[in-house]
Design a protein around this motif. Structure first.
Motif, PDB file in Angstrom:
ATOM      1  N   ILE A  59       0.738   3.917   2.386  1.00  0.00           N
ATOM      2  CA  ILE A  59       2.115   4.411   2.430  1.00  0.00           C
ATOM      3  C   ILE A  59       3.020   3.383   1.775  1.00  0.00           C
ATOM      4  N   ASP A  60       3.789   3.829   0.792  1.00  0.00           N
ATOM      5  CA  ASP A  60       4.783   2.998   0.128  1.00  0.00           C
ATOM      6  C   ASP A  60       6.161   3.466   0.589  1.00  0.00           C
ATOM      7  N   ILE A  61       6.950   2.553   1.127  1.00  0.00           N
ATOM      8  CA  ILE A  61       8.287   2.879   1.640  1.00  0.00           C
ATOM      9  C   ILE A  61       9.309   2.236   0.721  1.00  0.00           C
ATOM     10  N   ARG A  62      10.177   3.049   0.143  1.00  0.00           N
ATOM     11  CA  ARG A  62      11.270   2.582  -0.714  1.00  0.00           C
ATOM     12  C   ARG A  62      12.548   3.246  -0.221  1.00  0.00           C
ATOM     13  N   TRP A  63      13.260   2.567   0.674  1.00  0.00           N
ATOM     14  CA  TRP A  63      14.467   3.057   1.320  1.00  0.00           C
ATOM     15  C   TRP A  63      14.152   4.348   2.042  1.00  0.00           C
ATOM     16  N   ARG A  64      14.532   5.502   1.512  1.00  0.00           N
ATOM     17  CA  ARG A  64      14.252   6.776   2.177  1.00  0.00           C
ATOM     18  C   ARG A  64      13.189   7.589   1.439  1.00  0.00           C
ATOM     19  N   LYS A  65      12.548   6.963   0.472  1.00  0.00           N
ATOM     20  CA  LYS A  65      11.510   7.613  -0.332  1.00  0.00           C
ATOM     21  C   LYS A  65      10.142   7.092   0.097  1.00  0.00           C
ATOM     22  N   LEU A  66       9.254   8.014   0.434  1.00  0.00           N
ATOM     23  CA  LEU A  66       7.901   7.674   0.881  1.00  0.00           C
ATOM     24  C   LEU A  66       6.874   8.209  -0.111  1.00  0.00           C
ATOM     25  N   THR A  67       5.891   7.405  -0.423  1.00  0.00           N
ATOM     26  CA  THR A  67       4.758   7.855  -1.231  1.00  0.00           C
ATOM     27  C   THR A  67       3.491   7.631  -0.403  1.00  0.00           C
ATOM     28  N   PHE A  68       2.720   8.704  -0.267  1.00  0.00           N
ATOM     29  CA  PHE A  68       1.463   8.677   0.474  1.00  0.00           C
ATOM     30  C   PHE A  68       0.312   8.781  -0.512  1.00  0.00           C
ATOM     31  N   ARG A  69      -0.721   7.989  -0.279  1.00  0.00           N
ATOM     32  CA  ARG A  69      -1.935   8.059  -1.087  1.00  0.00           C
ATOM     33  C   ARG A  69      -3.127   8.160  -0.150  1.00  0.00           C
ATOM     34  N   LEU A  70      -4.018   9.093  -0.461  1.00  0.00           N
ATOM     35  CA  LEU A  70      -5.195   9.344   0.368  1.00  0.00           C
ATOM     36  C   LEU A  70      -6.463   9.257  -0.466  1.00  0.00           C
ATOM     37  N   SER A  71      -7.477   8.634   0.101  1.00  0.00           N
ATOM     38  CA  SER A  71      -8.806   8.588  -0.490  1.00  0.00           C
ATOM     39  C   SER A  71      -9.766   8.168   0.611  1.00  0.00           C
ATOM     40  N   THR A  72     -10.964   8.674   0.573  1.00  0.00           N
ATOM     41  CA  THR A  72     -11.976   8.252   1.532  1.00  0.00           C
ATOM     42  C   THR A  72     -12.759   7.118   0.876  1.00  0.00           C
ATOM     43  N   HIS A  73     -12.268   5.901   1.077  1.00  0.00           N
ATOM     44  CA  HIS A  73     -12.835   4.738   0.399  1.00  0.00           C
ATOM     45  C   HIS A  73     -14.319   4.558   0.706  1.00  0.00           C
ATOM     46  N   SER A  74     -14.724   4.852   1.932  1.00  0.00           N
ATOM     47  CA  SER A  74     -16.131   4.665   2.302  1.00  0.00           C
ATOM     48  C   SER A  74     -17.055   5.591   1.518  1.00  0.00           C
ATOM     49  N   GLU A  75     -16.506   6.696   1.004  1.00  0.00           N
ATOM     50  CA  GLU A  75     -17.306   7.644   0.217  1.00  0.00           C
ATOM     51  C   GLU A  75     -17.049   7.504  -1.277  1.00  0.00           C
ATOM     52  N   GLY A  76     -16.041   6.716  -1.653  1.00  0.00           N
ATOM     53  CA  GLY A  76     -15.757   6.500  -3.067  1.00  0.00           C
ATOM     54  C   GLY A  76     -15.024   7.646  -3.736  1.00  0.00           C
TER      55      GLY A  76
END
Length: 101
Positions: A59-76
């Protein structure tokens, strides 16, 4: 262990997740909240959900702007865990009056 989604499975899942886009082996969504406290409330709720399913977004928080990134790292790559959590994040964002950025 979760199985990686095929390109077709991922494309089908994304038809139900309009906020989200694929960026390589990651799903990404950005939303603007009305205020900084509203954004932090969303982050806190997403954290509770992530803990309950033992799957955690970046999760990247920039004031009131949120960016979510998802990945199952254990599965690549991307699995049903990612699309399921994306849907749950969307539910939180919908309740919080977020707008896509």
């Amino acid at each position: 262990m979760a199985e990686l989604l095929s390109d077709q499975e991922l494309a089908e899942a994304l038809t139900h997740l309009p906020r989200w886009t694929r960026a390589g082996d990651t799903l990404e969504a950005t939303a603007a909240l009305p205020t900084f406290p509203a954004a932090i409330a969303v982050v806190n709720r997403v954290a509770e959900i992530a803990e309950s399913v033992d799957h955690h977004p970046d999760i990247d928080i920039r004031w009131r702007k949120l960016t979510f990134r998802l990945s199952t790292h254990s599965e690549g790559g991307l699995t049903a865990k990612d699309t399921a959590l994306a849907a749950q994040i969307d539910e939180v964002l919908d309740v919080s009056s977020a707008t896509p950025s």
